[in-house]
Design a protein around this motif. Structure first.
Motif, PDB file in Angstrom:
ATOM      1  N   ALA A 277       0.818  -1.210   0.000  1.00 28.34           N
ATOM      2  CA  ALA A 277       0.000   0.000   0.000  1.00 28.34           C
ATOM      3  C   ALA A 277       0.851   1.259   0.000  1.00 28.34           C
ATOM      4  O   ALA A 277       0.537   2.246  -0.676  1.00 28.34           O
ATOM      5  N   VAL A 278       1.947   1.233   0.749  1.00 27.74           N
ATOM      6  CA  VAL A 278       2.794   2.434   0.874  1.00 27.74           C
ATOM      7  C   VAL A 278       3.715   2.586  -0.326  1.00 27.74           C
ATOM      8  O   VAL A 278       3.882   3.696  -0.851  1.00 27.74           O
ATOM      9  N   PHE A 284       0.385   7.042   1.628  1.00 29.70           N
ATOM     10  CA  PHE A 284       0.841   8.133   2.495  1.00 29.70           C
ATOM     11  C   PHE A 284       1.719   9.129   1.742  1.00 29.70           C
ATOM     12  O   PHE A 284       2.517   9.842   2.339  1.00 29.70           O
ATOM     13  N   GLY A 285       1.601   9.167   0.443  1.00 26.48           N
ATOM     14  CA  GLY A 285       2.402  10.075  -0.356  1.00 26.48           C
ATOM     15  C   GLY A 285       3.675   9.415  -0.846  1.00 26.48           C
ATOM     16  O   GLY A 285       3.944   8.238  -0.590  1.00 26.48           O
ATOM     17  N   ASP A 286       4.465  10.184  -1.580  1.00 25.25           N
ATOM     18  CA  ASP A 286       5.683   9.635  -2.177  1.00 25.25           C
ATOM     19  C   ASP A 286       6.950  10.272  -1.627  1.00 25.25           C
ATOM     20  O   ASP A 286       8.018  10.194  -2.239  1.00 25.25           O
ATOM     21  N   ASP A 287       6.867  10.908  -0.447  1.00 27.13           N
ATOM     22  CA  ASP A 287       8.034  11.571   0.123  1.00 27.13           C
ATOM     23  C   ASP A 287       8.655  10.734   1.231  1.00 27.13           C
ATOM     24  O   ASP A 287       9.521   9.901   1.006  1.00 27.13           O
ATOM     25  N   VAL A 292      10.652   5.503   4.946  1.00 30.30           N
ATOM     26  CA  VAL A 292      10.490   4.858   6.256  1.00 30.30           C
ATOM     27  C   VAL A 292      10.224   3.371   6.076  1.00 30.30           C
ATOM     28  O   VAL A 292      10.816   2.529   6.773  1.00 30.30           O
ATOM     29  N   TRP A 293       9.349   3.018   5.159  1.00 25.54           N
ATOM     30  CA  TRP A 293       8.990   1.607   4.986  1.00 25.54           C
ATOM     31  C   TRP A 293      10.146   0.804   4.398  1.00 25.54           C
ATOM     32  O   TRP A 293      10.342  -0.348   4.755  1.00 25.54           O
ATOM     33  N   ARG A 294      10.920   1.422   3.501  1.00 25.80           N
ATOM     34  CA  ARG A 294      12.011   0.679   2.876  1.00 25.80           C
ATOM     35  C   ARG A 294      13.198   0.491   3.816  1.00 25.80           C
ATOM     36  O   ARG A 294      13.792  -0.588   3.868  1.00 25.80           O
ATOM     37  N   TYR A 295      13.553   1.549   4.544  1.00 27.33           N
ATOM     38  CA  TYR A 295      14.851   1.540   5.215  1.00 27.33           C
ATOM     39  C   TYR A 295      14.807   1.606   6.742  1.00 27.33           C
ATOM     40  O   TYR A 295      15.822   1.331   7.384  1.00 27.33           O
TER      41      TYR A 295
END
Length: 346
Positions: A277-278, A284-287, A292-295
């Motif tokens: 979803a993220v 939650f946007g692309d900024d 946060v989710w990746r790293y």
């Protein structure tokens, strides 16, 4: 966490906090364990940044040809795209945090200042050693996303959880005077561990079976020390000795490990439950959210579980020491909190 917070001590068992603190924990942090735990987290992430910033700075993703067809693990993670920054590292941040967060637990316990405090008992050597293998196996999994590497990560996790559950059960049986049951318990534990290993090998493609088994074993020490903080179980019969240790050593360690485990578990659930979803749908946007989710979330899972394991082992050493008469426990800090015995007056 809630049970540790609500466990109010009786007046005669409160004790003086600094009577149970020593070394750097006393001199650098004034005896405040939670400040030392936060500092350990900060040091971990500063160390991670010192490794990853140069890596990302000098990597050239446009020249890397991502590998395809070699991913055999039954689970994948949010950091990606896989092999984007390197042909040999699928998830470089997760590789680094695996090694830097789990291995220090093993090194401090096996070779560092905490190595003598467990009196060389195999239960603690196995616990520390399994944490080191978790770090190596987890790093291999995130580097390759290979099924064999996944087993090298998940089987040691099961062994750590099994050993923690064994230590709690043994402490409980000794307190109840069930010495015959305590003598048989290692063989029962070895049998259960062997069966679980075979079950894992036979169902390796089903991550849910591993997750349920791991959670079941982990619930034993969590439940035991929750009950211990609330004075529903004890390690010895002399409350004048155990009371201050319960309140000044076990309770703050339980608070720290419970909070660390909760933070790590929440971050893992957010990462695995909302990754698509993220990242793909950018809910939650692309900024900041994709970063946060990746790293960050899986790195926090590594940090939380590594800290929780270290603090849990210290709790187990503390209650074991009371039963074996090793002396008054004092908390110290050497990058990570650990417990010491027979320390001369500070």
């Amino acid at each position: 966490v809630c049970n540790a917070l609500t466990a109010k001590p009786r007046k005669e068992e409160a004790g003086e906090r600094n009577d149970y603190r020593t070394g750097l924990l006393l001199s650098l942090f004034g005896g405040h364990l939670y400040a030392a735990i936060v500092t350990s987290f900060l040091l971990w992430f500063l160390l991670t940044l010192s490794v990853m910033l140069p890596f990302f700075w000098f990597s050239q993703p446009e020249e890397v040809k991502p590998r395809t067809g070699n991913v055999t693990a039954s689970i994948n993670f949010c950091e990606g795209p896989d092999f984007h920054h390197s042909e040999v590292l699928a998830e470089p941040v997760n590789v680094v945090t695996s090694v830097l967060f789990y291995l220090p637990v093993a090194l401090i316990g096996l070779l560092g200042p905490a190595c003598k405090e467990g009196r060389g008992e195999l239960r603690f050597l196995f616990s520390y050693g399994s944490m080191g293998i978790v770090g190596i196996g987890s790093g291999a999994l995130h580097a390759s996303l290979d099924a064999v590497a996944q087993a090298g990560d998940e089987l040691p996790m099961l062994y750590v959880a099994t050993m923690l559950a064994y230590c709690c059960a043994d402490t409980f049986l000794i307190k109840k005077g069930m010495l015959r049951a305590s003598a048989v318990l290692p063989w029962i534990t070895a049998l259960i561990t062997s069966v679980n290993t075979l079950l894992y090998v036979g169902s390796r493609d089903d991550f849910g079976i591993f997750a349920a088994t791991f959670a079941l074993y982990l619930s034993v020490p969590v439940f035991y020390f929750s009950s211990y903080c609330l004075r529903r179980v004890s390690a010895i019969s002399d409350d004048t000795v155990e009371g201050p240790i319960r309140y000044q050593v076990v309770r703050p360690l339980s608070w720290g490990l419970g909070a660390s485990l909760a933070i790590g578990g929440i971050c893992w659930a957010l990462e695995m439950g909302m990754c698509s979803a993220v990242i793909n749908y950018q809910q939650f946007g692309d900024d900041w959210a994709p970063f946060v989710w990746r790293y960050m979330l899986h790195s926090l899972w590594h940090a939380g579980t590594a800290m929780a394991a270290m603090l849990m082992i210290q709790n187990l050493i503390t209650v074991r020491a009371m039963q074996m008469g090793w002396g008054r426990p004092k908390l110290d800090w050497c990058g990570l909190p650990y417990v010491r015995f027979n320390v001369k007056a500070d």
